[in-house]
Each structure stands twice: as C-alpha cells, then as structure tokens.
Design an enzyme around this catalytic site. Structure first.
Site, PDB file in Angstrom:
ATOM      1  N   GLY A   1       0.824  -1.205   0.000  1.00 54.74           N
ATOM      2  CA  GLY A   1       0.000   0.000   0.000  1.00 54.74           C
ATOM      3  C   GLY A   1       0.855   1.251   0.000  1.00 54.74           C
TER       4      GLY A   1
ATOM      5  N   HIS B   1      -1.120   6.457   8.642  1.00 52.72           N
ATOM      6  CA  HIS B   1      -0.270   5.329   9.049  1.00 52.72           C
ATOM      7  C   HIS B   1       1.207   5.594   8.728  1.00 52.72           C
ATOM      8  CE1 HIS B   1       0.551   0.958   9.702  1.00 52.72           C
ATOM      9  NE2 HIS B   1       1.493   1.194   8.805  1.00 52.72           N
ATOM     10  N   GLU B   2       1.484   5.907   7.483  1.00 54.33           N
ATOM     11  CA  GLU B   2       2.893   6.080   7.087  1.00 54.33           C
ATOM     12  C   GLU B   2       3.494   7.295   7.782  1.00 54.33           C
ATOM     13  OE1 GLU B   2       3.893   3.491   5.875  1.00 54.33           O
ATOM     14  OE2 GLU B   2       2.055   2.699   4.977  1.00 54.33           O
TER      15      GLU B   2
HETATM   16  N1  BES Z   1       6.063  -0.673   6.312  1.00 50.56           N
HETATM   17  C1  BES Z   1       4.883  -0.980   5.577  1.00 50.56           C
HETATM   18  C2  BES Z   1       5.142  -1.231   4.130  1.00 50.56           C
HETATM   19  C3  BES Z   1       5.703  -2.584   3.835  1.00 50.56           C
HETATM   20  C4  BES Z   1       4.943  -3.680   4.002  1.00 50.56           C
HETATM   21  C5  BES Z   1       6.970  -2.761   3.373  1.00 50.56           C
HETATM   22  C6  BES Z   1       5.458  -4.935   3.706  1.00 50.56           C
HETATM   23  C7  BES Z   1       7.490  -3.998   3.106  1.00 50.56           C
HETATM   24  C8  BES Z   1       6.726  -5.094   3.256  1.00 50.56           C
HETATM   25  C9  BES Z   1       3.867   0.133   5.677  1.00 50.56           C
HETATM   26  O1  BES Z   1       3.986   0.945   6.768  1.00 50.56           O
HETATM   27  C10 BES Z   1       2.533  -0.517   5.767  1.00 50.56           C
HETATM   28  O2  BES Z   1       2.275  -1.134   6.758  1.00 50.56           O
HETATM   29  N2  BES Z   1       1.706  -0.393   4.750  1.00 50.56           N
HETATM   30  C11 BES Z   1       0.439  -1.046   4.671  1.00 50.56           C
HETATM   31  C12 BES Z   1      -0.698  -0.076   4.785  1.00 50.56           C
HETATM   32  C13 BES Z   1      -1.043   0.259   6.186  1.00 50.56           C
HETATM   33  C14 BES Z   1      -2.130   1.293   6.245  1.00 50.56           C
HETATM   34  C15 BES Z   1      -1.446  -0.928   7.017  1.00 50.56           C
HETATM   35  C16 BES Z   1       0.382  -1.708   3.316  1.00 50.56           C
HETATM   36  O3  BES Z   1       1.251  -1.423   2.498  1.00 50.56           O
HETATM   37  O4  BES Z   1      -0.500  -2.517   3.104  1.00 50.56           O
HETATM   38 ZN    ZN Z   2       3.228   0.205   8.548  1.00 50.54          ZN
END
Ligand code: BES
Ligand code: ZN
Length: 890
Positions: A290, A326-327
């Site tokens: 995401g 979130h980010e």
């Molecule tokens: N740190 C993650 C992105 C990520 C996820 C990087 C898996 C590498 C592997 C980011 O903060 C995240 O959690 N993104 C979620 C969305 C969030 C609102 C739960 C996502 O990408 O689904």
């Molecule tokens: Zn995250």
C-alpha cells in the site's frame, strides 16, 4: 536450542540464520532466539547514484567501526541479492581480501575502523520483483523494506544497523528532472551535457530499509505545515507529469489535507512533532504494497494518494486518509524508534495500525471505524489464526520475512496494544508511550522494550499479559450469567486453541468491558471492566432484583471469540437497546450468525427457521425505522456477516451451502422489507450528494438498499441500479450500481460495463475497479468470465494492483474460487505459478486462500490440496511461495 547447528561461515557470522536444511532446496529457518548484535557499526553512509533506466551505477562509501556490543570479528559480512561487486576498496585501496558466501560479500578488515567503498551496477528496468531500485512508467523508485536494500548495494541489511545517509544522484535532466531522497535537499547542480545532480542529507540515523530514492518526470502539490514548536515544514505530494485523464495532480488534494490532519493529530494525541524541514510523498503505480514510510520520503501506491469524486469512492477517501496517517505516524513509531530485528515487526506495525485507527476514528465516526476494524480482524486475522499459517504477533521463526507482514502482526498486534490502552485508560497509556519514545529514541527496540515502557509509564502489571506476544490462536471465551437472590453471577471460561508448533496454551489476561441492562427500563448503571486471567472465573454483581441482560466485550475490548449462552430475545433486546454501538451491532450479527449456522447445520425445523427469520426481520425493520441512528451507523447494522467469517463458525464449511443460505436470507429480507428498502433508496438518493458525513452515510445505505432489492426483486433493482448509474455524480454511486448490475442477468449489465470501461479507460485505478467488480460478482458464469478477463488487453501480471484487482476478490467467491469442479483453485494455482518468477512477494499472497483447505468439506479440500501440491512440485519456487505452500500443506 540445537547446538549442532553452527553456521558454516566465516567467524563472526552476524546472521541469525543457522538451521540445517531439511531438503537441499529448503531455505534456512531464521529464529528469534538466535539474535546477535552485528559485530560492526556503520555510523555514516554516502551513496552516489549514476542513474539510468537500464543501468544504474552505485558507489557506496561506508564508515565502518567495530561494535563493542558485538562479537569481535575481522570479517565484515555484507548482504547482497542478485548483485555483484564491480569495485571494492578499503581506506582508498583496491583490495582482494574478499569472498562471496552465497549472496553475501565478506571483506576481511584488519583494524578498528575503516572506510569501505563498493561499486555495483544494476538494471532497474529488469527488476520485476519491485524490490530494491526499479523502473515504473519511466521513473525510478525504490522499495527497501524488508530486505530490498541489498538489491542495490552490499550492506548489513538489518534494522539494527543505523546510519546517517548522504545521497548524491546524477542523471539526464530530460528523463529525470526531479531527484528525491530522504531528509532535506542540500545541494543541486548541472553539467553542460544535459545531466544534473542533487544531494540529500538525512540527519537522523536509520536502518537501510528506510532508504528511498525517486527520480523522474514528476509534478508536485506543495503546501506547508507549522509544527507545535513553530517550525515550518514544506510538504510535497509528487505524481507523474501526465495529462492522461486530466492529470493526477488535481487528485492529490485529499491526500494533502490528510497529511496536515495527521501531523496535527499526532502532536495533540501523542505529543509527536515532525523532525525535518521537508516531508515528501511520491505516488507510484507499480508497487507491491500500500505504502512505505521511508524517512522524509514516503512512497505510496497511487491507490492511496489519488482521489476525486468522479473516480474514487467514499471508501477510497477513507482508506487514503488512514494510509497517509499510518505512514506519517511511522516517523516516530518505526523511524525514530525502529525494530531491533524483523521478529519485532509488530512493535512498529501493530502500534502504528492502532495509531492510524485512532486517527481515522477521530476524523470520522469512532463507533463506525471500530466496527469496520473488527470486521476486518474477523474476516482476515481470525482465519489466519485458526489455519496453518497461524503465528504469534511476535513470530519465533521465519524463512522469508515478507510472508510475515500479516493481519496477525498488524491487526491483532494493534488489538494487543489497544488492550493495554483499555486497561490503563488513555491518559496513563499516553504516559507509557511518552516513556517509550523518550527512552528508545534513536534506537532499534524490541516488543519487550515497548511492554516495559507501558508497564512503567502507565503503571500496569503486564507480566501475564506478555503471553499475547508469544501465543498464537484466537482465545475462545464462554460466557453465561446466573441470577439468584439479587445477585447476577457472570461465569467466564477461556481456551486458547492449539496452533502449529504450540499444542498447549496458558490462560491469557482478557479485559472485558461489560454492562448489565435492566430488562424493563432498557438502561444500565454504568460500564465495568473485568479481566479474566484464569481458565475459569466468576464475577458477582449484586443489586439486581431481576436477571439483567448482559452486554459483554463492549467496543471489542479483547480480540477473542465470545460464545455466549443467551436467548434470541436477549440478542433482540441488545440490538435495540445497547448504548454501545459496537455491542449493538454485535447483537445483530450474533442473531444472524446463529440463525444461518443453525440453518446450515440442519438443526432448525421449518418453524424455528421461520421464527429466526422473523426475529432478524424485526431487528432490521427497527434499524431501518430508528430515527436516532445516523446513516453511517445504520449502514453497518445492515451488513450481513461475510461468507469467510461464517465458514469460520462451522466445523466443516460447505462454501456453496453457506453462500446459498446467506443469499437466501438476503432475498427474504429484501422481499419482506421491499417497500422500506425502496423508500430508503429514494430518501438516500436525494440526500447523497456532497462530501458531508450525512451524504456519505446516505450513499452507504443506498448501496445496501440496492443490494437487498437485487436479491429480492431483480427486475426492480436492475431498473433502480441503471438509473442510479446514469445519474451518478460520484464514484460511490456509480460503482455500487454497477456492482449490483454485474450480479444480475440483465442486458443493462453488459451496457453499463461497457460504458464504465469507455468512460474511464486509461485511468488505471478505475480500470482496476472494473476488473474487481466483475471478478467478485454474483455472475453465474464467473469462472469463464475471469478467464476471459485474464486475456483482456488491459490485464498484465506486471502490475500488482491489476493482478490483485482481478484475482483477490475472486478468492472470496463461492461460485468461482470454490466451484465444485476445482477450476477456481486451479485458476489461482496457475496464477501463483505464472507470477512467482516475476514477483514472488505478490505471488505468495495468493497462497493463504488455498491453505484454508482443512476447514472446507472433504471434496473441495482434496482439490485445494492437490493444487498446493502442484505448486510445491514446480521445479523452481521463490522462498516466499515455497514457505507459504509448505506451511499450508504440513
Ligand atoms: N512498512 C509498511 C510497508 C511494507 C509492508 C513494506 C510490507 C514492506 C513489506 C507500511 O507501513 C505498511 O504497513 N503499509 C500497509 C498499509 C497500512 C495502512 C497498514 C500496506 O502497504 O498494506
Ligand atoms: Zn506500517
């Protein structure tokens, strides 16, 4: 611990991996208990990029010092993945004292402190995994979490090695006019040959997974935010400079408002201030996830940035706000305080999910947000917890970390921290988080560090509570209420089911918010919090002349499955009187779940079935007629429990039967309440314009009304849906009308699908919706239809959004995925096999639906297993898919 498993690698091996392989191809098992600090520190890194789409050259200069906390070693082991060193120098001298150990580069260092320089060359355009540096629509961008940095250069690619980064990048100005990286931009320049360069500096030490670089032809929505201490931060949201569909820049305003709201909210709620002069977000259309929280330069899937009323639904708007929050919140919970190792992932993700949930609740309706979050938990995390992939929120081992970005680590992780907040109360919880941020700022911390801070700061004893970090599985709590002599006695018992590798469980502390209602007045005398800590416990409440009605686990205070011994009448009472909106909704759900499960198990005779329906019909009628409800909440109360959740309630699930029974109830409700649904649709059509909460609510119940009518009176619904489609001034109405039409056998279905495609062709995010609508539809020829869509010229395996939009909704369909022939399972297995060589991370995400075979009736279970076995037999599988398939078959 197995002492025979010593790594056969040079001394000072920093890796936690050391398992002896079972099969020659089995990737090593990484264990949490094997953690060792890295023998070296890398306080400073300087990266010099010469950018090109098919050839990018990277010169990395690291200042390397011995880590007094690590084991003494003369070997510097640097991770790599599909890269080779072009040049290696130590203290300015080319060296030959290096060797490769698998993918790792090992350099022998004689002294205490050295400058190590490594040159690598990569081909971003050939990077279909979308990890590391890759090309997307002519731009270059990075994704480094969890282990993508090692695809760019050799580095200790683990989150406990923190460095400050200086990044210089250079490339042709015409192709890459915009050059971005973490931190603040410190210098720019250009050369006569048309190249230009920029230098960025991030003063905050960070692990390599937070590195980011973006280069391309981008345009910017600029704004600014003044922080609580009065510093001005320049905000930028960057999108591709294209004029397709009117251009994306005009669709970034909601995201920008969300950023500003998030910054303000985090100051007010958690006392967290932003810490750089620049905060940039870039939207990328080829993205595995995401969004990503790289320090000062968040990279987002376009899906979570771009919105306007014509192309984005109300749900999309809410999701953008939540993901932006979130980010952004990771800036503190993730970046300033990061994770010691990937087993601690929930430290940043669980906590940040809780923070984004609280933020979205504050920006919108708190109860509605809570109901939605619990629905996601139950439909995604509960099945994970009861299946072959179950793991604690802090896992003990993994083979591929990408597979552990799960609903358990994220959503259950958030629930676990929410329980601490419930037990402490918001003010004391805040003291705990203040202590956590203050004591671990600039560090790579553990879940234990977090729990200890909350324990001390909030003044809680979390001794037994730590079991929530180590035990997998959803606790089941049985509840009954006795009444005698003015006293109501609440009897609670808990069991935590066995999960892979954890056959025996201990009782966990389970905080339950409850209220006891007077049957006559419909009121209670205040809410209480009881914490169940034993396998069995009773609690007495005096002063009840008559048996009260129990409302329990209010607000979903604990992530458990409640089995309550109450009558349907009590559920009907709560569905009408409970002043906790979550508990009210829960009573409705229980009423329906109980009825459907009873009908499915054959335990209801015709009369009982009719009585059950009547009770549900009366509850629905009350919801439809309740003038005190707002429509957003009314919409929640009208949602029937999903098929996956229903399957979870059955010992052995028959997908087709569950689907038919649920659709049958929908049709019955639609018929019984037809006039009311028509009236609701009419009222909501008048009220559903604009962006107010009331208008959003109106659109939500309008969609509901249409769906019930479609099940009951298809002809009438088709007319209403077609009219709604034609009159739509927003995507919410247009999409819901089209969704209803795709499930109806009417010529309008074909017309409107064509119209939708023509109207939005070229807008990738809307074409994704066009694929999703069709692949999740009630279309009886779904299998053929999905196969045809896979041949559509707009379909491609290269774009994760497109792949997910066609196939993810499909995995939830009874008539498609669970078709008795097994053809649906084959389609998903074919997809996994075709996608795995291109993009293993995305391919592996399609394994869990097939892994649920144990919960499905034997005929289908065998077909699902057969597909898993077919995948397992493929000559070459990625670590990602291999791990998921073998765990699913065990
Ligand atoms: N740190 C993650 C992105 C990520 C996820 C990087 C898996 C590498 C592997 C980011 O903060 C995240 O959690 N993104 C979620 C969305 C969030 C609102 C739960 C996502 O990408 O689904
Ligand atoms: Zn995250």
């Amino acid at each position: 611990m197995d002492i025979a498993r010593t790594p056969a690698t040079p001394d000072g091996n920093p890796e936690m991996a050391d398992a002896a392989p079972v099969k020659p191809t089995e990737p090593p098992l990484i264990r949490r208990e094997d953690y060792k600090p890295y023998p070296w520190r890398v306080p400073e890194v300087s990266l010099d990029f010469t950018l090109g789409l098919t050839k990018t050259r990277i010169r990395s200069t690291m200042l390397v010092e011995r880590n007094p906390a690590g084991e003494a070693s003369s070997v510097l082991r640097l991770n790599g993945d599909e890269i080779t060193p072009v040049e290696i120098t130590v203290d300015g001298q080319a060296i030959n004292s290096w060797s490769m150990d698998g993918d790792d580069l090992c350099v022998t260092l004689p002294g205490e402190s050295h400058e190590v320089q490594i040159v690598t060359e990569i081909d971003p355009a050939a990077n279909s995994k979308l990890m590391g540096l890759y090309a997307s629509n002519g731009m270059l961008c990075t994704q480094c979490e969890a282990e993508g940095f090692r695809r760019i250069t050799f580095f200790p690619d683990r989150p406990d090695v923190l460095s400050t980064y200086r990044v210089r990048m250079e490339g042709p100005r015409d192709r890459f006019p915009i050059l971005l990286s973490n931190g603040d931009r410190v210098a720019t320049g250009e050369a006569a040959d048309g190249t230009h360069w920029a230098e960025w500096h991030d003063p905050w030490p960070k692990p390599s997974y937070l590195f980011a670089l973006v280069a391309g032809d981008l345009v910017c929505n600029r704004d600014s935010f003044t922080t609580m201490s009065g510093r001005q931060v320049e905000l930028g949201i960057w999108v591709r400079a294209t004029n397709e569909n009117g251009g994306d820049l005009a669709r970034t305003e909601h995201a920008m408002q969300s950023v500003k709201h998030a910054m303000k909210w985090d100051e007010e709620t958690f006392g967290r201030e932003y810490d750089l002069d620049t905060f940039n977000i870039v939207a990328v259309s080829d993205f595995n996830m995401g969004a990503m929280e790289n320090k000062g330069l968040n990279v987002f899937n376009t899906k979570y940035v771009l919105a306007d009323v014509e192309t984005a639904t109300d749900g999309d708007y809410d999701a953008i706000e939540g993901v932006i929050g979130h980010e952004y919140f990771h800036n503190w919970s993730g970046d300033r305080v990061t994770c010691r190792d990937w087993f601690q992932l929930s430290l940043k993700e669980g906590f940040t999910v809780l923070r984004d949930q609280l933020f979205s609740a504050a920006m919108n309706s708190e109860p509605v947000k809570r109901i939605e979050d619990v629905r996601v938990l139950r439909s995604v995390q509960f099945p994970e917890d009861s299946g072959p992939l179950a793991h604690p929120i802090r896992p003990d081992s993994y083979r591929e970390i990408s597979n552990f970005y799960t609903a358990t680590v994220y959503n259950k992780g958030a629930e676990v921290i929410r329980m601490m907040r419930t037990m402490a109360g918001p003010e004391r919880f805040r003291k705990g988080t203040d202590l956590y941020f203050a004591s671990h700022d600039g560090e790579a911390a553990t879940c234990e560090d977090f729990v200890r801070s909350i324990e001390q700061g909030a003044g809680l004893d979390l001794g037994q509570f730590r079991l929530w970090y180590s035990q997998a599985g959803t606790p089941k709590v049985s509840v009954s209420l006795d009444h005698a002599n003015d006293t109501a006695t609440l009897n609670l018992s808990q069991t935590v089911p066995p999960t892979p590798g954890q056959p025996d469980k201990k009782p966990m502390p389970i905080p339950l918010r409850l209220a006891l209602f007077d049957r006559k007045t419909g009121k209670h005398h205040g809410e209480q919090l009881v914490t169940l800590t034993e396998a069995q416990q009773s609690f007495s409440f005096s002063g009840f002349a008559e048996a009260p009605v129990l409302s329990i686990n209010r607000g979903f205070s604990a992530p458990v499955a409640i089995d309550r011994a109450v009558s349907n009448d009590d559920l009907v009472f709560l569905a009408q009187h409970d002043d906790d909106p979550f508990a009210r909704c829960e009573a409705m759900q229980d009423l329906v779940v109980r009825h459907l499960c009873g009908a499915l198990s054959g335990s209801l005779d015709d009369r009982a079935r009719e009585q059950g329906r009547q009770a549900i019909g009366a509850a629905f009628a009350a919801v439809l007629g309740d003038g005190s409800l707002d429509d957003l909440m009314r919409g929640e109360l009208l949602i029937l429990p999903g098929e996956t959740y229903l399957s979870e309630q059955m010992l052995v699930a028959e997908p087709a039967a569950i689907h038919d029974e649920r659709e049958g109830l929908k049709a019955w409700l639609g018929t019984t309440l037809e006039a009311r649904f028509v009236a609701l649709h009419e009222r909501a059509t008048a009220a559903g314009h604009g962006t107010s909460a009331a208008a959003k609510g109106a659109r939500k119940v309008k969609t509901q009304a249409l769906a019930y009518l479609a099940a009951a009176a298809p002809g009438r619904a088709a007319g209403l849906a077609a009219a709604q489609y034609d009159a739509a001034d927003n995507m919410t109405d247009r999409q819901s009308a089209l969704m209803v039409l795709t499930g109806l056998d009417t010529p309008e279905r074909t017309h409107k699908l064509l119209d939708f495609y023509d109207r939005f062709k070229g807008n990738a995010l809307v074409i994704d919706k066009w694929f999703s609508l069709q692949s999740s539809s009630l279309n009886p020829n779904l299998l053929e239809h999905v196969k045809a869509l896979a041949e559509h010229p707009d379909f491609t395996l290269k774009n994760p959004n497109r792949v997910r939009s066609l196939y993810m909704p499909f995995t939830g369909t009874a008539q498609g995925f669970h078709a008795a022939s097994g053809e649906g399972y084959r389609i998903i297995a074919d997809l996994i096999l075709a996608l795995d060589p291109l993009n293993p991370q995305t391919a592996a995400r399609f394994v869990p639906p097939l892994g649920r075979w144990r919960r499905i009736e034997p005929g289908r279970a065998a077909l699902m297993r057969a597909q898993l076995e077919r995948i397992a037999a493929a000559p070459k599988l990625s670590r990602d898919t291999h791990e998921q398939v073998s765990r699913s078959l065990d």
